[in-house]
Design a protein around this motif. Structure first.
Motif, PDB file in Angstrom:
ATOM      1  N   UNK A  71      67.862   6.743 -13.820  1.00  0.00           N
ATOM      2  CA  UNK A  71      66.723   7.894 -13.035  1.00  0.00           C
ATOM      3  C   UNK A  71      65.673   8.665 -12.967  1.00  0.00           C
ATOM      4  N   UNK A  72      65.620   8.826 -14.542  1.00  0.00           N
ATOM      5  CA  UNK A  72      64.425  10.637 -14.670  1.00  0.00           C
ATOM      6  C   UNK A  72      63.192   9.134 -15.569  1.00  0.00           C
ATOM      7  N   UNK A  73      63.638   8.475 -15.384  1.00  0.00           N
ATOM      8  CA  UNK A  73      62.102   7.697 -15.896  1.00  0.00           C
ATOM      9  C   UNK A  73      61.235   7.267 -15.425  1.00  0.00           C
ATOM     10  N   UNK A  74      60.920   7.632 -14.659  1.00  0.00           N
ATOM     11  CA  UNK A  74      59.969   7.729 -13.535  1.00  0.00           C
ATOM     12  C   UNK A  74      59.137   8.947 -13.355  1.00  0.00           C
ATOM     13  N   UNK A  75      60.043   9.612 -13.780  1.00  0.00           N
ATOM     14  CA  UNK A  75      59.357  11.444 -14.344  1.00  0.00           C
ATOM     15  C   UNK A  75      58.988  11.919 -15.368  1.00  0.00           C
ATOM     16  N   UNK A  76      59.530  10.820 -16.079  1.00  0.00           N
ATOM     17  CA  UNK A  76      59.155  10.774 -17.692  1.00  0.00           C
ATOM     18  C   UNK A  76      57.598  10.546 -18.136  1.00  0.00           C
ATOM     19  N   UNK A  77      57.721   8.775 -17.293  1.00  0.00           N
ATOM     20  CA  UNK A  77      56.606   8.029 -17.824  1.00  0.00           C
ATOM     21  C   UNK A  77      55.205   8.515 -17.786  1.00  0.00           C
ATOM     22  N   UNK A  78      54.514  10.158 -16.705  1.00  0.00           N
ATOM     23  CA  UNK A  78      53.682  10.262 -17.186  1.00  0.00           C
ATOM     24  C   UNK A  78      52.863  10.966 -18.379  1.00  0.00           C
ATOM     25  N   UNK A  79      54.295  11.731 -18.432  1.00  0.00           N
ATOM     26  CA  UNK A  79      54.265  12.808 -19.655  1.00  0.00           C
ATOM     27  C   UNK A  79      53.622  11.939 -21.075  1.00  0.00           C
ATOM     28  N   UNK A  80      54.672  10.697 -20.698  1.00  0.00           N
ATOM     29  CA  UNK A  80      54.479   9.343 -21.929  1.00  0.00           C
ATOM     30  C   UNK A  80      53.056   9.457 -21.829  1.00  0.00           C
TER      31      UNK A  80
END
Ligand SMILES: [Zn+2]
Length: 232
Positions: free
Chosen positions: A202-211
């Motif tokens: 569930x956290x992948x989309x929140x992490x992606x912009x920062x990645x």
């Protein structure tokens, strides 16, 4: 076709591309088991398709490669069409029902290795009608494989892709550790493993912009897997 290897030889395993240049591959696994389908039917979970990831990749025009299980494709034909319709996205194979073909692969249900060839062939048959950028890349659930499993794939002419950067996104409770895990290990030629399974990641989309921002800072550019693995 990208990932195609000589029929009849043991499937090669690659973890990353050449360490020169600036390209990295963002890969997203689309797991689907019978237990997950049951959770959807019972309404215990809403979705195993993280559309916010697709929204972001499309908006930012970021290339990516999707390792699809046959059962995920059959559950999400519209999302699969959306992936196949994007010229920056590649489609790859992640088994039919996300079973393990070795013993002791986390808590995945296991299937005899004698069924592996037919399972992977059937999955290609499910994915291929969607067209787009098809490949002969294959990823084992849990990355679990042994010599017998690689030999079983010989008739299919595939390349097995593990990856060298594990985001750790399954069942993550916070996005910052994912960003750290990726940015601390990513290098030119890296293959980053993430999931597009929403309820289970569930956290992948929140992490992606920062990645994506961190990759830019490091001078690294996402590219389709086939371009990252050239020369690997
Ligand atoms: Zn998986």
């Amino acid at each position: 076709m990208p990932g195609a290897t000589p029929i009849g030889t043991r499937a090669p395993v690659v973890n990353h591309g050449p360490r020169t240049g600036a390209k990295v591959a963002l890969t997203f696994d689309a797991d689907m088991t019978d237990a997950m389908l049951a959770s959807l039917r019972a309404g215990r979970v809403k979705s195993y398709a993280n559309l916010r990831i697709l929204d972001l990749l499309e908006r930012e025009q970021v290339p990516a490669t999707f390792f699809l299980t046959g059962k995920w494709v059959q559950r999400y034909p519209d999302v699969t069409r959306r992936i196949a319709g994007n010229p920056r996205f590649e489609l790859a194979n992640h088994t039919y029902g996300h079973a393990a073909f070795t013993r002791d692969c986390y808590d995945l249900p296991s299937q005899p290795v004698s069924e592996l060839r037919a399972d992977v062939a059937k999955t290609f048959e499910v994915i291929e009608p969607y067209g787009g950028r098809q490949t002969r890349y294959f990823r084992f659930p849990g990355l679990c494989h042994d010599a017998a499993a690689l030999d079983a794939l010989a008739p299919l002419g595939v390349t097995v892709v593990d990856g060298d950067v594990v985001s750790g996104d399954p069942f993550a409770k916070a996005w910052k550790p994912l960003v750290r895990a990726v940015l601390d290990h990513v290098r030119p030629g890296s293959v980053v493993i993430m999931h597009v399974t929403e309820a289970n990641a569930a956290m992948t989309d929140e992490a992606l912009p920062h990645i994506l921002a961190g990759l830019r800072e490091r001078g690294l550019t996402p590219a389709p897997l086939s371009e990252v693995l050239v020369g690997a």
